[in-house]
Design a protein around this motif. Structure first.
Motif, mmCIF file in Angstrom:
data_model
loop_
_atom_site.group_PDB
_atom_site.id
_atom_site.type_symbol
_atom_site.label_atom_id
_atom_site.label_comp_id
_atom_site.label_asym_id
_atom_site.label_seq_id
_atom_site.Cartn_x
_atom_site.Cartn_y
_atom_site.Cartn_z
ATOM 1 N N ARG A 1 5.629 7.053 20.437
ATOM 2 C CA ARG A 1 4.110 8.030 21.044
ATOM 3 C C ARG A 1 5.226 9.618 20.818
ATOM 4 N NH1 ARG A 1 6.438 5.488 25.749
ATOM 5 N NH2 ARG A 1 7.812 6.880 26.482
ATOM 6 N N ARG A 2 6.326 9.742 20.224
ATOM 7 C CA ARG A 2 6.445 11.481 19.543
ATOM 8 C C ARG A 2 5.702 11.251 17.793
ATOM 9 N NH1 ARG A 2 11.236 9.609 21.508
ATOM 10 N NH2 ARG A 2 12.585 8.411 19.675
ATOM 11 N N ILE A 3 5.271 9.587 17.327
ATOM 12 C CA ILE A 3 5.149 10.180 15.944
ATOM 13 C C ILE A 3 4.071 11.075 15.386
ATOM 14 C CG2 ILE A 3 3.850 8.783 13.832
ATOM 15 C CD1 ILE A 3 5.846 5.906 14.267
ATOM 16 N N ASP A 4 3.697 11.987 15.029
ATOM 17 C CA ASP A 4 2.310 12.513 14.557
ATOM 18 C C ASP A 4 1.486 11.618 14.098
ATOM 19 O OD1 ASP A 4 0.520 14.515 13.518
ATOM 20 O OD2 ASP A 4 2.021 16.040 13.620
ATOM 21 N N PRO A 5 0.293 11.573 14.404
ATOM 22 C CA PRO A 5 -0.607 10.753 13.810
ATOM 23 C C PRO A 5 -0.739 11.493 12.612
ATOM 24 C CG PRO A 5 -1.540 11.806 15.634
ATOM 25 C CD PRO A 5 -0.393 12.229 15.516
ATOM 26 N N ALA A 6 -0.785 12.589 12.387
ATOM 27 C CA ALA A 6 -1.610 13.336 10.674
ATOM 28 C C ALA A 6 -0.050 12.965 9.744
ATOM 29 C CB ALA A 6 -0.989 14.798 10.718
ATOM 30 N N VAL A 7 0.826 13.250 10.372
ATOM 31 C CA VAL A 7 2.357 12.636 9.572
ATOM 32 C C VAL A 7 2.418 11.370 9.371
ATOM 33 C CG1 VAL A 7 4.940 13.115 9.080
ATOM 34 C CG2 VAL A 7 4.014 14.426 10.899
ATOM 35 N N ALA A 8 1.920 10.661 10.594
ATOM 36 C CA ALA A 8 1.644 9.194 9.785
ATOM 37 C C ALA A 8 0.622 9.010 8.913
ATOM 38 C CB ALA A 8 1.621 8.121 11.214
ATOM 39 N N THR A 9 -0.244 9.483 8.836
ATOM 40 C CA THR A 9 -1.156 9.233 7.955
ATOM 41 C C THR A 9 -0.965 9.316 6.839
ATOM 42 O OG1 THR A 9 -3.231 10.003 9.215
ATOM 43 C CG2 THR A 9 -3.698 10.078 6.780
ATOM 44 N N ALA A 10 -0.109 10.404 6.523
ATOM 45 C CA ALA A 10 0.465 11.487 5.273
ATOM 46 C C ALA A 10 1.522 10.517 4.507
ATOM 47 C CB ALA A 10 1.137 12.781 5.527
ATOM 48 N N PHE A 11 2.120 10.012 5.762
ATOM 49 C CA PHE A 11 2.628 8.604 4.055
ATOM 50 C C PHE A 11 1.382 7.264 4.130
ATOM 51 C CE2 PHE A 11 6.381 10.784 7.017
ATOM 52 C CZ PHE A 11 7.874 10.838 5.185
ATOM 53 N N GLY A 12 0.983 7.116 4.966
ATOM 54 C CA GLY A 12 -0.070 6.114 4.831
ATOM 55 C C GLY A 12 -0.475 6.270 3.377
ATOM 56 N N CYS A 13 -1.139 7.761 3.183
ATOM 57 C CA CYS A 13 -2.110 7.923 1.678
ATOM 58 C C CYS A 13 -0.804 7.527 0.989
ATOM 59 C CB CYS A 13 -2.246 9.086 2.190
ATOM 60 S SG CYS A 13 -3.642 9.369 3.548
ATOM 61 N N ILE A 14 0.833 8.512 1.234
ATOM 62 C CA ILE A 14 1.496 8.102 -0.231
ATOM 63 C C ILE A 14 1.931 6.239 -0.157
ATOM 64 C CG2 ILE A 14 4.420 8.096 -0.569
ATOM 65 C CD1 ILE A 14 4.606 10.516 0.981
ATOM 66 N N VAL A 15 2.044 5.644 0.543
ATOM 67 C CA VAL A 15 1.718 4.433 0.324
ATOM 68 C C VAL A 15 0.999 3.894 -0.444
ATOM 69 C CG1 VAL A 15 2.000 1.930 0.779
ATOM 70 C CG2 VAL A 15 3.398 3.763 1.925
ATOM 71 N N VAL A 16 -0.242 4.325 0.108
ATOM 72 C CA VAL A 16 -1.755 3.621 -1.026
ATOM 73 C C VAL A 16 -1.211 4.843 -1.799
ATOM 74 C CG1 VAL A 16 -4.226 3.774 -0.669
ATOM 75 C CG2 VAL A 16 -3.146 3.332 0.980
ATOM 76 N N LEU A 17 -1.505 6.210 -2.656
ATOM 77 C CA LEU A 17 -1.381 5.858 -3.935
ATOM 78 C C LEU A 17 0.157 5.896 -5.059
ATOM 79 C CD1 LEU A 17 -1.648 10.388 -3.207
ATOM 80 C CD2 LEU A 17 -2.853 8.733 -3.887
ATOM 81 N N LEU A 18 1.104 5.133 -4.107
ATOM 82 C CA LEU A 18 2.220 4.483 -5.282
ATOM 83 C C LEU A 18 1.245 2.870 -5.556
ATOM 84 C CD1 LEU A 18 5.236 4.929 -2.788
ATOM 85 C CD2 LEU A 18 4.877 5.904 -5.343
ATOM 86 N N LEU A 19 0.655 2.923 -4.573
ATOM 87 C CA LEU A 19 -0.195 1.399 -5.390
ATOM 88 C C LEU A 19 -1.420 1.574 -6.026
ATOM 89 C CD1 LEU A 19 -0.232 -0.817 -1.649
ATOM 90 C CD2 LEU A 19 1.288 -0.668 -3.517
ATOM 91 N N VAL A 20 -2.081 2.561 -5.608
ATOM 92 C CA VAL A 20 -3.267 3.033 -7.107
ATOM 93 C C VAL A 20 -2.727 3.315 -8.616
ATOM 94 C CG1 VAL A 20 -4.818 4.882 -7.444
ATOM 95 C CG2 VAL A 20 -4.496 3.884 -5.380
ATOM 96 N N GLY A 21 -1.237 4.024 -8.443
ATOM 97 C CA GLY A 21 -0.843 4.697 -9.265
ATOM 98 C C GLY A 21 -0.333 3.529 -9.810
ATOM 99 N N SER A 22 0.232 2.539 -9.290
ATOM 100 C CA SER A 22 1.152 0.909 -9.924
ATOM 101 C C SER A 22 -0.154 -0.011 -10.267
ATOM 102 C CB SER A 22 1.648 -0.178 -9.240
ATOM 103 O OG SER A 22 0.924 -0.050 -8.446
ATOM 104 N N LEU A 23 -1.262 0.682 -10.732
ATOM 105 C CA LEU A 23 -2.402 -0.104 -11.375
ATOM 106 C C LEU A 23 -2.633 0.203 -12.844
ATOM 107 C CD1 LEU A 23 -4.987 -0.571 -7.843
ATOM 108 C CD2 LEU A 23 -3.608 -2.548 -9.175
#
Length: 329
Positions: A18-40
């Motif tokens: 309940r305390r997690i800001d959706p925008a912050v969670a989205t930003a960290f999710g995008c970081i994971v995606v970028l790491l995966l894309v970069g590894s390709l």
């Protein structure tokens, strides 16, 4: 709302969710995606050495974004960032040539110059009531003119001091670059300032409802003055670190940092209208922008294309999160 509708389902959620800001969670999710894309694109993208290098580069942007976040929390904007970074870098390297004490005074002098310009911004916005977008843009032009006048229109010959170079590129503790440790210290200080001091509470209060903050006894003008002073000092410090990283200062060294700094702040969930945001979100935004820059560089996207992407990101985040404050207020 009737009992038994949506409230029980929300209350059953774990408190941490309940305390997690959706925008912050989205930003960290995008970081994971970028790491995966970069590894390709590159097998070394996920290596510890490469990730530490990205954090080192991101530390320069983090200095600027930290000051920008404080100003944006007020519902203001600081467009003088590019040349205040140049002021910090160029004046610190100039002070390096002041005899045997040059290495000692170089960094404080550069930061103080940025602080001075930031306080001028604060006076214009808080006391003269000039819109921050206009006043800071004018100060950016003044700083640009003064730096060109100092160098005679040519590239400065001053070099960074050994201390500046060590702060930006050295490794005092283990494999982690000194610039990352500086980021950690500045980040912790900012979190304390915003969450544990009257200044931080005043910043959020002014950003939410400036008239109500004034009526409650908050010295609005003084808070705005200090916030712009911090933004100027941090921008100049970012310029000092960048000069240390490049071993010298140069004209236009901060031009590439304005839009990324704003994008990092809004990507982290700080409302562009003020009053809402966390430093954790800004940290996520800085990492996200740094990784995005790295991937765009690998993909050989031109600088013009990168600026378009940053602009689209800012507009998208404004549409997603920027209007919620007004609808609630």
């Amino acid at each position: 709302m009737q009992p038994g509708s949506a409230t029980p389902s929300i209350s059953r959620m774990p408190a941490i969710l309940r305390r997690i800001d959706p925008a912050v969670a989205t930003a960290f999710g995008c970081i994971v995606v970028l790491l995966l894309v970069g590894s390709l694109y590159s097998s070394s993208f996920l290596s510890p050495d490469y990730l530490l290098q990205q954090l080192q580069v991101g530390a320069f942007l983090a200095m600027v974004a930290t000051g920008m976040m404080i100003v944006i929390l007020l519902g203001q904007i600081d467009l003088s960032i590019p040349w205040l970074m140049a002021v910090g870098g160029m004046m610190s390297t100039a002070a390096a040539g002041w005899g045997p004490w040059g290495d000692v005074v170089a960094i404080p002098f550069g930061v103080l110059c940025g602080l001075g310009f930031g306080l001028i911004n604060g006076v214009g916005v808080a006391y003269l009531r000039v819109p921050s977008m206009i006043f800071t843009l004018g100060i950016n032009a003044v700083a640009q003119g003064l730096m060109i006048l100092r160098t005679g229109g040519s590239a400065p010959q001053d070099m960074a001091t050994p201390t500046m170079h060590e702060l930006a590129t050295g490794h005092l503790v283990g494999p982690i670059p000194n610039a990352v440790w500086i980021w950690v210290v500045v980040g912790l200080a900012t979190v304390f300032l915003l969450t544990r001091t009257s200044f931080g509470r005043a910043v959020y209060g002014i950003g939410n409802q400036e008239p109500a903050a004034y009526l409650s006894g908050i010295p609005n003008q003084r808070i705005v003055l200090l916030a712009f002073g911090l933004s100027g000092a941090l921008a100049a410090f970012g310029g000092v670190l960048l000069a240390g990283y490049s071993t010298k200062a140069y004209q236009g060294m901060g031009d590439a940092y304005l839009l990324p700094a704003i994008a990092a702040v809004v990507l982290g969930g700080t409302s562009i209208l003020g009053g809402k945001g966390s430093y954790l979100g800004t940290t996520a935004g800085v990492i996200l922008i740094t990784l995005l820059q790295s991937i765009l560089s690998v993909m050989q996207i031109a600088e013009s294309g990168r600026q378009i992407i940053y602009g689209v990101v800012i507009l998208a985040m404004l549409l997603l999160y920027g209007r919620s404050k007004r609808t609630n207020g």
